[in-house]
Write a protein that holds these residues in place. Structure first.
Motif, PDB file in Angstrom:
ATOM      1  N   UNK A 246       0.819  -1.210   0.000  1.00 42.08           N
ATOM      2  CA  UNK A 246       0.000   0.000   0.000  1.00 42.08           C
ATOM      3  C   UNK A 246       0.857   1.266   0.000  1.00 42.08           C
ATOM      4  N   UNK A 247       2.158   1.130   0.147  1.00 41.99           N
ATOM      5  CA  UNK A 247       3.036   2.292   0.268  1.00 41.99           C
ATOM      6  C   UNK A 247       3.370   2.849  -1.111  1.00 41.99           C
ATOM      7  N   UNK A 248       3.008   4.116  -1.330  1.00 37.18           N
ATOM      8  CA  UNK A 248       3.312   4.788  -2.581  1.00 37.18           C
ATOM      9  C   UNK A 248       4.462   5.761  -2.432  1.00 37.18           C
ATOM     10  N   UNK A 249       4.426   6.821  -3.243  1.00 35.93           N
ATOM     11  CA  UNK A 249       5.536   7.764  -3.338  1.00 35.93           C
ATOM     12  C   UNK A 249       5.070   9.191  -3.055  1.00 35.93           C
ATOM     13  N   UNK A 250       6.030  10.045  -2.745  1.00 40.83           N
ATOM     14  CA  UNK A 250       5.739  11.473  -2.698  1.00 40.83           C
ATOM     15  C   UNK A 250       5.442  11.959  -4.119  1.00 40.83           C
ATOM     16  N   UNK A 251       4.815  13.114  -4.212  1.00 44.14           N
ATOM     17  CA  UNK A 251       4.485  13.666  -5.525  1.00 44.14           C
ATOM     18  C   UNK A 251       5.749  13.873  -6.368  1.00 44.14           C
ATOM     19  N   UNK A 252       6.800  14.427  -5.765  1.00 40.64           N
ATOM     20  CA  UNK A 252       8.039  14.697  -6.508  1.00 40.64           C
ATOM     21  C   UNK A 252       8.691  13.404  -6.969  1.00 40.64           C
ATOM     22  N   UNK A 253       8.732  12.401  -6.103  1.00 39.37           N
ATOM     23  CA  UNK A 253       9.345  11.127  -6.484  1.00 39.37           C
ATOM     24  C   UNK A 253       8.556  10.440  -7.586  1.00 39.37           C
ATOM     25  N   UNK A 254       7.223  10.540  -7.535  1.00 37.74           N
ATOM     26  CA  UNK A 254       6.422   9.905  -8.578  1.00 37.74           C
ATOM     27  C   UNK A 254       6.702  10.547  -9.934  1.00 37.74           C
ATOM     28  N   UNK A 255       6.742  11.879  -9.980  1.00 40.07           N
ATOM     29  CA  UNK A 255       6.950  12.542 -11.262  1.00 40.07           C
ATOM     30  C   UNK A 255       8.358  12.279 -11.791  1.00 40.07           C
ATOM     31  N   UNK A 256       9.305  12.040 -10.901  1.00 44.07           N
ATOM     32  CA  UNK A 256      10.678  11.771 -11.337  1.00 44.07           C
ATOM     33  C   UNK A 256      10.884  10.307 -11.703  1.00 44.07           C
ATOM     34  N   UNK A 257      10.293   9.385 -10.936  1.00 42.64           N
ATOM     35  CA  UNK A 257      10.529   7.954 -11.125  1.00 42.64           C
ATOM     36  C   UNK A 257       9.289   7.178 -10.663  1.00 42.64           C
ATOM     37  N   UNK A 258       8.229   7.120 -11.482  1.00 42.90           N
ATOM     38  CA  UNK A 258       6.937   6.598 -11.022  1.00 42.90           C
ATOM     39  C   UNK A 258       6.942   5.114 -10.668  1.00 42.90           C
ATOM     40  N   UNK A 259       7.899   4.352 -11.174  1.00 42.73           N
ATOM     41  CA  UNK A 259       7.903   2.914 -10.914  1.00 42.73           C
ATOM     42  C   UNK A 259       8.775   2.543  -9.714  1.00 42.73           C
ATOM     43  N   UNK A 260       9.211   3.516  -8.974  1.00 43.90           N
ATOM     44  CA  UNK A 260      10.044   3.270  -7.796  1.00 43.90           C
ATOM     45  C   UNK A 260       9.192   2.764  -6.630  1.00 43.90           C
ATOM     46  N   UNK A 261       9.806   1.934  -5.759  1.00 41.07           N
ATOM     47  CA  UNK A 261       9.185   1.536  -4.499  1.00 41.07           C
ATOM     48  C   UNK A 261      10.186   1.741  -3.370  1.00 41.07           C
ATOM     49  N   UNK A 262       9.708   2.319  -2.257  1.00 50.31           N
ATOM     50  CA  UNK A 262      10.595   2.617  -1.142  1.00 50.31           C
ATOM     51  C   UNK A 262      11.017   1.340  -0.416  1.00 50.31           C
ATOM     52  N   UNK A 263      12.206   1.405   0.183  1.00 52.69           N
ATOM     53  CA  UNK A 263      12.773   0.251   0.881  1.00 52.69           C
ATOM     54  C   UNK A 263      11.907  -0.210   2.047  1.00 52.69           C
ATOM     55  N   UNK A 264      11.133   0.708   2.636  1.00 54.90           N
ATOM     56  CA  UNK A 264      10.296   0.342   3.788  1.00 54.90           C
ATOM     57  C   UNK A 264       9.243  -0.690   3.434  1.00 54.90           C
ATOM     58  N   UNK A 265       8.961  -0.891   2.140  1.00 53.17           N
ATOM     59  CA  UNK A 265       7.944  -1.861   1.720  1.00 53.17           C
ATOM     60  C   UNK A 265       8.548  -3.196   1.307  1.00 53.17           C
ATOM     61  N   UNK A 266       9.832  -3.422   1.602  1.00 50.26           N
ATOM     62  CA  UNK A 266      10.525  -4.609   1.107  1.00 50.26           C
ATOM     63  C   UNK A 266       9.921  -5.917   1.610  1.00 50.26           C
ATOM     64  N   UNK A 267       9.291  -5.911   2.780  1.00 45.64           N
ATOM     65  CA  UNK A 267       8.747  -7.139   3.357  1.00 45.64           C
ATOM     66  C   UNK A 267       7.274  -7.362   3.026  1.00 45.64           C
TER      67      UNK A 267
END
Length: 717
Positions: A246-267
């Motif tokens: 369920x963890x998404x991205x900040x607005x700036x991170x999405x516009x820069x790299x929309x397919x990124x996922x933060x490390x906090x969601x690794x599990x």
């Protein structure tokens, strides 16, 4: 209301002269490779996505299949349709909890009354059709009867030796294997089917890791003729393991790299299993035709996922990551900073939502076709006794970010939810389709009587409730000419209340529709206006909507709401030599607003003012399909447009960084027949590789599926 029906008056003036006899409105077949005749008589608004269309596009994603149908609203989440969010005619699409979901006429939701959020949906690869019923046409398909019903039609037992072997592969490690075989087995007819779908995922986890899924479904059907009747046993199994979050991205991170996922969601990982048993009996009875069914389904799921930060709400961090305080949390989320083992404020809170469901029932319907002189009647009476329950056991533990990965620390974990909800419902309905000349009138009545119970073991509290509703409706069709039919209807709609919300108030609305169908030289045109007058709109809090455990599955009563809209469709086909060019267009306009002011802990509402617009409802949605087919090959292009949707009730322009993006997605499918039994197929989704936000709930911006391609082979015998 006046806007919703404005277009109807214009077409009324263009109607042709009356004919002596003409058929009533039938179930519209949505097809993109050639025309298909209607195959059911329906008074009201109903559509069928047929087998030809399903096989042409070969979607695994029910969201994409339903994009062909007007009046359907879809909120993507993971890009693969693992957990569809479907709404009809303004009903909230969150977890499809306001739509009756059926497979071959039987409820398939894990707990349609006590916990209607649909975390399970059968694979569309097994289906040979998808029906959508709205307006008075949905009165037979409860319990959710305001928006309507979606019925998935599985492959029947043909009774002759036949089979299918389908294998596909594609980008991002996509793979699908589909096996189906049928034939006589002694005195029985048998069908066996297995589908496996997998993908490595299209998102890139910080520091590397899995973001894909694997799903399996198996089904066995055994049928035996009983003179003029038939009995059929169905056994099913399905499972899924998906590294979804369920963890998404900040607005700036999405516009820069929309397919990124933060490390906090690794599990983060969803793991579920489904078992089903069903017995159908079809038999002549009392001069009519009886279809009786007994069914039971078990569904168990465990979703380990990032829940929040201990020292700050994750929503605040994602909304303003640049503040000095939030920068620390942001760096922890992304793995750029290790957590401090001696400081708990930067703990990552990760827990498992463990839930077990059971849904069982018996149902039957008896239909008579009677005729006397100029009158004919198609009478159907039905009843269903249904029981379902959910057991929730949620936990939460603290993790430190160490070396770019969450690592569990020594802080004691906690049980955050331990409860059981149960509902027992008796439903009965009666409908008569009366035909005289060019008129078809279909009055109907549905009654629901529901007992609920809720036991909260953490709080040591429980409650029981009982209520009944009477839901009348009527649909009318007038065949003015052999090519032009008018239809209209009104019915009272209903959605069950949530167990555990104290005194339960069900959702109720009076729903109206009026429209026309014209089949002429310009193809088939369908235009429908609808209006829903809610005396009480409800919403049940889900984690996907951003609710915490304290509010989870609690009901919000939003009071009076008005929803109006227009659904339009056109299709035709042109032929040039051996080539044919099928075309279809659908469009939906919707306007919904609250008629009362209130406050709610449900994050999709919060502070609502009279006149605010509904969340999760796009004002505009359209789809166009252009096909080109030859006896040996065919290709289809599907273009879908969806305007931006609010994720919180409000008015005026949607604020930047809130709600979904408006987007246009183009899909291309093609097939080549190498022989009568062997066929090559291919598909490209999101051909233009558009980047767009499909959801911001519960935590941050998440993307739609990027450009993806697949090739496959089909062998039939």
């Amino acid at each position: 209301m006046r806007v919703a029906f404005a277009g109807l008056a214009v077409l009324c003036m263009a109607s042709a002269a009356a004919a002596d006899e003409a058929p009533a409105t039938a179930l519209e077949t949505i097809t993109v490779i050639g025309q298909a005749e209607a195959d059911a008589r329906i008074v009201g608004s109903a559509h069928l996505v047929d087998q030809q269309t399903l096989e042409a596009f070969a979607y695994d994603d029910l969201n994409r299949v339903l994009a062909f149908v007007p009046g359907v609203y879809l909120r993507e989440e993971d890009g693969f349709g693992l957990r569809p969010n479907i709404g009809l005619r303004g009903a909230n699409s969150d977890r499809s909890q306001k739509v009756t979901l059926l497979e071959d006429g039987v409820l398939f939701g894990p707990a349609p009354y006590s916990a209607p959020a649909a975390y399970y949906s059968p694979l569309t690869a097994r289906m040979v059709g998808v029906e959508v019923f709205k307006g008075p046409a949905a009165i037979q398909h409860g319990p959710q009867t305001i928006g309507g019903a979606v019925n998935l039609i599985s492959a029947p037992v043909p009774g002759v030796l036949s089979g299918l072997v389908a294998v596909d592969g594609g980008t991002d490690g996509y793979g699908r294997a589909h096996l189906r075989g049928s034939g006589p087995l002694g005195s029985f007819g048998a069908l066996g089917e297995f589908v496996h779908v997998r993908s490595d995922g299209f998102k890139a986890l910080d520091g590397g890791g899995d973001t894909g899924f694997e799903k399996n479904e198996a089904m066995v059907k055994l049928g035996h003729d009983l003179g003029e009747g038939r009995i059929e046993l169905r056994l099913g199994y399905a499972d899924e393991v998906s590294d979804e979050t369920y963890l998404g991205l900040t607005e700036a991170d999405f516009r820069a790299e929309p397919l990124r996922r933060y490390a906090a969601s690794a599990l983060d990982r969803m793991d579920w299993e489904w078992y089903g048993v069903r017995l159908d009996l079809e038999q002549p009875l009392l001069g009519g035709r009886l279809l009786a069914t007994a069914y039971t389904h078990d569904f168990s799921r465990a979703w380990m996922k990032f829940n929040n930060l201990r020292g700050e709400d994750i929503r605040e961090v994602l909304a303003a990551p640049e503040t000095p305080r939030n920068q620390v949390y942001y760096q922890t989320l992304t793995g750029q900073r290790d957590g401090n083992p001696n400081e708990s404020s930067d703990d990552l809170l990760i827990g498992t939502n463990d839930r077990d469901f059971r849904s069982s029932g018996v149902q039957g319907r008896l239909r008579w076709n009677l005729g006397a002189g100029a009158w004919s009647h198609g009478i159907e009476a039905g009843a269903r006794l249904h029981d379902d329950r959910i057991r929730r056991l949620h936990d939460e533990f603290a993790y430190d970010m160490l070396g770019g990965r969450p690592v569990r620390n020594a802080t004691a974990g906690a049980i955050t939810a331990d409860n059981t909800a149960r509902a027992t419902a008796l439903a009965a309905w009666l409908r008569d389709e009366i035909v005289r000349g060019r008129w078809t009138i279909a009055p109907g009545l549905r009654i629901e009587s529901i007992d609920t119970s809720f036991d909260d073991r953490l709080a040591g509290l429980g409650n029981d409730d009982r209520y009944s509703v009477v839901l009348p409706g009527i649909g009318v069709n007038f065949a003015q000419t052999a090519t032009l039919s008018w239809f209209g209807g009104v019915h009272k709609g209903f959605s069950p209340g949530s167990p555990g919300s104290g005194e339960v108030e069900p959702e109720e609305a009076v729903n109206y529709e009026a429209g026309l169908v014209w089949n002429g030289v310009a193809g088939r045109i369908e235009l429908t206006g609808f209006y829903s007058d809610y005396s009480n709109l409800t919403a049940q809090c889900t984690f996907s909507a951003g609710c915490d455990d304290a509010e989870l599955d609690q009901q919000t009563n939003a009071g009076e709401v008005r929803v109006q809209g227009v659904e339009a469709g056109w299709r035709d086909a042109f032929a040039v030599g051996q080539l044919s060019l099928p075309l279809s267009v659908t469009y939906t306009w919707t306007d919904g607003e609250f008629r009362e002011s209130f406050e709610s802990p449900n994050p999709q509402f919060e502070v609502v003012e009279r006149g605010d617009e509904l969340p999760y409802v796009p004002e505009h949605r359209a789809n166009a399909v252009v096909g080109l087919e030859h006896p040996r090959w065919d290709t289809q292009l599907s273009v879908t447009y969806v305007s931006a949707m609010r994720d919180t009730a409000g008015s005026g322009p949607i604020p930047a960084g809130e709600g979904s993006d408006g987007f246009t997605v183009v899909d291309l499918a093609a097939g080549w027949a190498l022989s009568d039994t062997l066929r090559l197929v291919g598909r490209i989704d999101n051909l233009l590789d558009r980047e767009y936000v499909v959801a911001r709930r519960p935590f941050g911006a998440r993307p739609g599926k990027p450009l993806s391609a697949q090739l496959g082979v089909r062998y039939r015998f």
